[in-house]
Design a protein around this motif. Structure first.
Motif, PDB file in Angstrom:
ATOM      1  N   LEU A  32      44.021  35.302  36.708  1.00  0.00           N
ATOM      2  CA  LEU A  32      42.900  34.982  36.836  1.00  0.00           C
ATOM      3  C   LEU A  32      41.959  35.858  37.078  1.00  0.00           C
ATOM      4  O   LEU A  32      40.879  35.500  37.231  1.00  0.00           O
ATOM      5  CB  LEU A  32      43.529  34.168  38.269  1.00  0.00           C
ATOM      6  N   GLY A  33      42.912  37.205  37.764  1.00  0.00           N
ATOM      7  CA  GLY A  33      41.925  38.497  37.538  1.00  0.00           C
ATOM      8  C   GLY A  33      41.603  38.190  36.247  1.00  0.00           C
ATOM      9  O   GLY A  33      40.200  38.959  35.659  1.00  0.00           O
ATOM     10  N   GLY A  34      42.076  38.945  35.375  1.00  0.00           N
ATOM     11  CA  GLY A  34      42.013  39.040  33.854  1.00  0.00           C
ATOM     12  C   GLY A  34      40.459  37.841  33.240  1.00  0.00           C
ATOM     13  O   GLY A  34      39.608  38.514  32.431  1.00  0.00           O
ATOM     14  N   LEU A  69      38.597  41.758  30.856  1.00  0.00           N
ATOM     15  CA  LEU A  69      39.800  41.626  31.251  1.00  0.00           C
ATOM     16  C   LEU A  69      40.831  42.267  31.528  1.00  0.00           C
ATOM     17  O   LEU A  69      41.557  42.610  32.402  1.00  0.00           O
ATOM     18  CB  LEU A  69      41.266  41.265  29.429  1.00  0.00           C
ATOM     19  N   CYS A  70      40.890  43.636  30.930  1.00  0.00           N
ATOM     20  CA  CYS A  70      41.357  45.405  31.176  1.00  0.00           C
ATOM     21  C   CYS A  70      41.513  44.965  32.956  1.00  0.00           C
ATOM     22  O   CYS A  70      42.319  45.409  33.300  1.00  0.00           O
ATOM     23  CB  CYS A  70      41.894  45.697  30.562  1.00  0.00           C
ATOM     24  N   ALA A  71      39.645  45.430  33.149  1.00  0.00           N
ATOM     25  CA  ALA A  71      39.673  45.446  34.506  1.00  0.00           C
ATOM     26  C   ALA A  71      40.143  44.837  35.683  1.00  0.00           C
ATOM     27  O   ALA A  71      40.705  44.885  36.255  1.00  0.00           O
ATOM     28  CB  ALA A  71      38.438  45.772  34.295  1.00  0.00           C
ATOM     29  N   GLY A  72      39.881  43.221  35.355  1.00  0.00           N
ATOM     30  CA  GLY A  72      40.191  42.308  36.281  1.00  0.00           C
ATOM     31  C   GLY A  72      41.705  42.605  36.024  1.00  0.00           C
ATOM     32  O   GLY A  72      42.116  42.044  37.171  1.00  0.00           O
ATOM     33  N   THR A  73      42.331  42.690  35.245  1.00  0.00           N
ATOM     34  CA  THR A  73      43.385  42.720  35.810  1.00  0.00           C
ATOM     35  C   THR A  73      44.529  44.043  36.121  1.00  0.00           C
ATOM     36  O   THR A  73      45.664  43.398  37.301  1.00  0.00           O
ATOM     37  CB  THR A  73      44.546  42.505  34.165  1.00  0.00           C
TER      38      THR A  73
END
Length: 85
Positions: A32-34, A69-73
């Motif tokens: 979900l974060g990604g 994607l990387c920052a959210g993950t």
């Protein structure tokens, strides 16, 4: 090469990087974060292209989505590790 590095650096310190990290820190689910970070990457690219997909370069869109994607993950991982310490 410098244009590519500039695009990557600009996305890291712009909306996909900062807002993606912040949105990722709001959840403990990695996917979900990604996903939220990737959505921010798409929205940021389309907003700066004045809502016209004809002005969007695919390389810029791809970089923005990957950075988001990387920052959210990463934000989700920070949230998970912060709760266990």
């Amino acid at each position: 090469m410098l244009e590519l590095l500039g695009t990557i650096g600009a996305n890291i310190i712009s909306l996909p990087g900062i807002l993606g990290l912040a949105l990722g820190m709001m959840t403990r689910r990695l996917w979900l974060g990604g996903l939220m970070g990737a959505v921010v990457g798409v929205l940021e690219t389309v907003i700066f292209a004045h809502w016209n997909f004809g002005n969007v370069a695919m390389v810029e869109l791809l970089i923005a989505v990957v950075i988001g994607l990387c920052a959210g993950t990463l934000g989700s991982v920070i949230r998970i590790k912060g709760t266990t310490v």
